[in-house]
Motif scaffolding. Sequence first.
Motif, PDB file in Angstrom:
ATOM      1  N   SER A 183       0.828  -1.195   0.000  1.00 34.58           N
ATOM      2  CA  SER A 183       0.000   0.000   0.000  1.00 34.58           C
ATOM      3  C   SER A 183       0.865   1.247   0.000  1.00 34.58           C
ATOM      4  O   SER A 183       0.463   2.303  -0.453  1.00 34.58           O
ATOM      5  CB  SER A 183      -0.901   0.010   1.227  1.00 34.58           C
ATOM      6  OG  SER A 183      -0.118   0.034   2.395  1.00 34.58           O
ATOM      7  N   SER A 208       4.999   0.486 -14.603  1.00 31.04           N
ATOM      8  CA  SER A 208       5.787   0.252 -13.399  1.00 31.04           C
ATOM      9  C   SER A 208       5.943   1.550 -12.626  1.00 31.04           C
ATOM     10  O   SER A 208       5.751   2.629 -13.163  1.00 31.04           O
ATOM     11  CB  SER A 208       7.163  -0.293 -13.764  1.00 31.04           C
ATOM     12  OG  SER A 208       7.913   0.711 -14.411  1.00 31.04           O
ATOM     13  N   GLY A 209       6.260   1.427 -11.342  1.00 30.99           N
ATOM     14  CA  GLY A 209       6.459   2.606 -10.506  1.00 30.99           C
ATOM     15  C   GLY A 209       6.439   2.221  -9.045  1.00 30.99           C
ATOM     16  O   GLY A 209       6.161   1.061  -8.705  1.00 30.99           O
ATOM     17  N   ASP A 210       6.723   3.204  -8.189  1.00 25.99           N
ATOM     18  CA  ASP A 210       6.706   2.946  -6.752  1.00 25.99           C
ATOM     19  C   ASP A 210       5.298   2.598  -6.273  1.00 25.99           C
ATOM     20  O   ASP A 210       5.118   1.892  -5.286  1.00 25.99           O
ATOM     21  CB  ASP A 210       7.220   4.163  -5.986  1.00 25.99           C
ATOM     22  CG  ASP A 210       8.709   4.341  -6.195  1.00 25.99           C
ATOM     23  OD1 ASP A 210       9.400   3.321  -6.342  1.00 25.99           O
ATOM     24  OD2 ASP A 210       9.174   5.488  -6.226  1.00 25.99           O
ATOM     25  N   THR A 211       4.297   3.167  -6.951  1.00 28.76           N
ATOM     26  CA  THR A 211       2.936   2.694  -6.778  1.00 28.76           C
ATOM     27  C   THR A 211       2.377   2.601  -8.182  1.00 28.76           C
ATOM     28  O   THR A 211       2.699   3.420  -9.032  1.00 28.76           O
ATOM     29  CB  THR A 211       2.055   3.684  -5.991  1.00 28.76           C
ATOM     30  OG1 THR A 211       2.226   4.977  -6.555  1.00 28.76           O
ATOM     31  CG2 THR A 211       2.397   3.710  -4.529  1.00 28.76           C
ATOM     32  N   VAL A 212       1.561   1.620  -8.436  1.00 25.26           N
ATOM     33  CA  VAL A 212       0.888   1.572  -9.730  1.00 25.26           C
ATOM     34  C   VAL A 212      -0.611   1.549  -9.466  1.00 25.26           C
ATOM     35  O   VAL A 212      -1.055   1.354  -8.334  1.00 25.26           O
ATOM     36  CB  VAL A 212       1.321   0.353 -10.582  1.00 25.26           C
ATOM     37  CG1 VAL A 212       2.793   0.385 -10.862  1.00 25.26           C
ATOM     38  CG2 VAL A 212       0.913  -0.946  -9.931  1.00 25.26           C
ATOM     39  N   ASN A 213      -1.352   1.746 -10.521  1.00 26.55           N
ATOM     40  CA  ASN A 213      -2.797   1.831 -10.396  1.00 26.55           C
ATOM     41  C   ASN A 213      -3.397   0.425 -10.340  1.00 26.55           C
ATOM     42  O   ASN A 213      -3.910  -0.089 -11.319  1.00 26.55           O
ATOM     43  CB  ASN A 213      -3.327   2.623 -11.596  1.00 26.55           C
ATOM     44  CG  ASN A 213      -4.691   3.186 -11.320  1.00 26.55           C
ATOM     45  OD1 ASN A 213      -5.197   3.076 -10.202  1.00 26.55           O
ATOM     46  ND2 ASN A 213      -5.297   3.758 -12.333  1.00 26.55           N
ATOM     47  N   PRO A 215      -5.722  -2.859  -9.765  1.00 28.49           N
ATOM     48  CA  PRO A 215      -7.169  -3.066  -9.891  1.00 28.49           C
ATOM     49  C   PRO A 215      -7.833  -2.868  -8.529  1.00 28.49           C
ATOM     50  O   PRO A 215      -7.215  -3.117  -7.488  1.00 28.49           O
ATOM     51  CB  PRO A 215      -7.286  -4.525 -10.335  1.00 28.49           C
ATOM     52  CG  PRO A 215      -5.971  -4.863 -10.942  1.00 28.49           C
ATOM     53  CD  PRO A 215      -4.953  -4.017 -10.268  1.00 28.49           C
ATOM     54  N   THR A 216      -9.089  -2.427  -8.532  1.00 31.18           N
ATOM     55  CA  THR A 216      -9.710  -2.051  -7.264  1.00 31.18           C
ATOM     56  C   THR A 216     -10.014  -3.250  -6.371  1.00 31.18           C
ATOM     57  O   THR A 216     -10.175  -3.087  -5.170  1.00 31.18           O
ATOM     58  CB  THR A 216     -11.015  -1.281  -7.506  1.00 31.18           C
ATOM     59  OG1 THR A 216     -11.833  -2.060  -8.360  1.00 31.18           O
ATOM     60  CG2 THR A 216     -10.746   0.054  -8.132  1.00 31.18           C
ATOM     61  N   ASP A 217     -10.098  -4.462  -6.956  1.00 36.05           N
ATOM     62  CA  ASP A 217     -10.389  -5.598  -6.082  1.00 36.05           C
ATOM     63  C   ASP A 217      -9.131  -6.297  -5.593  1.00 36.05           C
ATOM     64  O   ASP A 217      -9.118  -7.497  -5.364  1.00 36.05           O
ATOM     65  CB  ASP A 217     -11.350  -6.580  -6.767  1.00 36.05           C
ATOM     66  CG  ASP A 217     -10.835  -7.008  -8.137  1.00 36.05           C
ATOM     67  OD1 ASP A 217      -9.841  -6.429  -8.603  1.00 36.05           O
ATOM     68  OD2 ASP A 217     -11.428  -7.925  -8.726  1.00 36.05           O
ATOM     69  N   THR A 218      -8.045  -5.522  -5.440  1.00 40.90           N
ATOM     70  CA  THR A 218      -6.841  -6.066  -4.823  1.00 40.90           C
ATOM     71  C   THR A 218      -6.649  -5.389  -3.472  1.00 40.90           C
ATOM     72  O   THR A 218      -7.226  -4.342  -3.222  1.00 40.90           O
ATOM     73  CB  THR A 218      -5.602  -5.779  -5.694  1.00 40.90           C
ATOM     74  OG1 THR A 218      -5.512  -4.363  -5.885  1.00 40.90           O
ATOM     75  CG2 THR A 218      -5.714  -6.456  -7.037  1.00 40.90           C
TER      76      THR A 218
END
Lengths: 359, 320
Positions: A183, A208-213, A215-218
């Motif tokens: 998170s 890729s990135g330190d946070t990625v977008n 999916p909402t059901d994760t």
Amino acid sequence: MNRNVLSRRGVAGVALAAVAAIALAGCAKDEPSATPTTGAASGISTLSGELKGSGASFPDAYYQEIITELKTEAKNLKITYNPIGSTAGKKEFGSGLVDFAGTDSTVKDTDGVAAGSFYYIPTVAAPITVSYNLKGVTKLQLTPATLAKIFQRDIKVWNAPEIVADNPGVTLPATAISVAHRSDGSGTTNNFTKYLVAAAKDTWKLASGDTVNWPTDTLGGAKNSGVAQLIKQTDGTIGYVDMSDAKSSGLSFAAIKNKDGKFVAASLEGATAALAGATLKDDLTYDPLNAAGADSYPITAPTFILVKQKYDSPDKAKLVKELVKYILTDGSALAKDVNFSVLPDQIKTKALAQLDKVS
Amino acid sequence: MTTQSSTLTQKDRGRITDRAFWLLCIAAGITVLVILAAILVSTLQQSWPAMSKAGENGFFTSKLWDPNIGKFGILPFVFGTLVTSLIAVALAVPVSIGIALFLTELAPRRIKGSIVTLIDLLAAVPSVVFGLWGIYVLAPAMTPVYKWLHDTLGGIPVLGALFGEVSALNFMTAGLVLAIMIVPIITSITREVFDTVPDSDKQAAWALGATRWEMIKGAVFPHSFGGLVGGVMLGLGRAMGETIAVALLIGNSIQITANLFAPGTSIPAAIVNYFGEAGGDYTSALIGMGVVLFVVTVIVNLLAQAIVRRAEIRMRGAKA
């Protein structure tokens, strides 16, 4: 506790013997008495002063181990490392708040560190495991494409044809897959997603990135331990966790198909093999993700220390050089205890040469 | 002569200390304002790079948050903050009022003291402990309950949307733990307020033949409504600003959904999660979220004041 420290010193001593130049100091260290070390080559125990570092939390366990060890070895040396994250560490380093910074990523223009004012020194590397919790399944193999599909929720059950195809002879239950990720913004996420970009280019859509977008059901767990807890808690959960947290939580990890087409389970040896297969750039940054080599574990993350090319005082420069040298040489015997892989010799030699240029 | 001079100096001294006390109070009062203003100004300034580009990055209007492509829509975070704190308040208020009524009207003096101590102890538990307890104990324990709710209520049209698919971490668990965290605050304030209800009011109610509930409804509640709302607002403020417990429990999934059993996110959780690895506009966007939270809190407080004013007019006549 005391015994443990002593035995570690023993191990350190063995490693020292290999580095002939400082063997003498190694012998002296094995004696627990207060005899001052005379060997000038390994001056670390005679040094005094204060060093501050901050940055990546990924190598924190190893750096803290080093700091604890140095507390007994060099009593007048005060070293702190604050694991506030790579980007924040670079910022502090750039504004002169700390003497060195730990980072999992290379320096970008927006990080506040002037180009040409610093050197990268690679220190250790570690495998990022793909850990899972699935009742009755103790051995799991995944190809990069399947991994990508799982983490972007194209596959939602464990007996999906793609997973079955990767695991011939294994009976997979029809359990629903839940995906756990970090998170917090994290170099681990960055390396994991960078790997998917590299190895499953055509499938992976989240970049890729330190946070990625995600999916909402994760689900997002805080830090490595949070993700490990999520996996442990629910049957059918899969996530990426660093090796030491995966091990201490008793998770099972999947073997991942590497560039050479072999399924390799996460291990320190696999990570070292990946380092050997990676190409080193001139500034000593390198990318062991999806590295070549039959034994390479493909999701291996590097980490670096940033040091200034020129410090304000020669004393400071000496302290930094001695500390980083210790991390690369004598101290590296401690890496295994905390599940980090040491650098192969060819990278280590170059890192030490780079370090010598610091003034 | 001597007595006169001594009284004079005493008077002078009195005036000086009085003056000093006055200055001290003014200074303390101004300090609060200055600090608040300084926080607002510096956060606004630091968040300006993100806020000024609200048109392209969708700061106030979009629900798309993807820092990698420069999209900073904060709606899912605002939504999560409001949902979890509303769940918390909805659950905590009846319980807190119940405890406070029990303590002021029903409890024998002997056990009253120990209950108050216990509740105060609850307030002293660090939020990270609540978060860890939530993740290790409460979340696994509640999952079957949520599943049962989903199975029984999920089929109802409209209302069923609230009880969708169950996730291991979700809005509900975060709200539940927040409720436990704000119970002590609301309880202690409502208890103090109930204590201030004049005995004569209560006796009057008794004398008119009121039952206990009628007495509470007719004498205690109207007299303490303002303080009660104040206590709830303090609790709400705490719930909206709570960081670590929510970050651990909410599941950190950036979405807006009616499903209370789905993972979500909140403003403080996002700030603590992302700040370490943020840079440039990303950092400004996070600081901007802090400003938004600040503004939302102020709005909620103003609303509460308005409610109190109207209710007092209605309950006690046009006195207020």
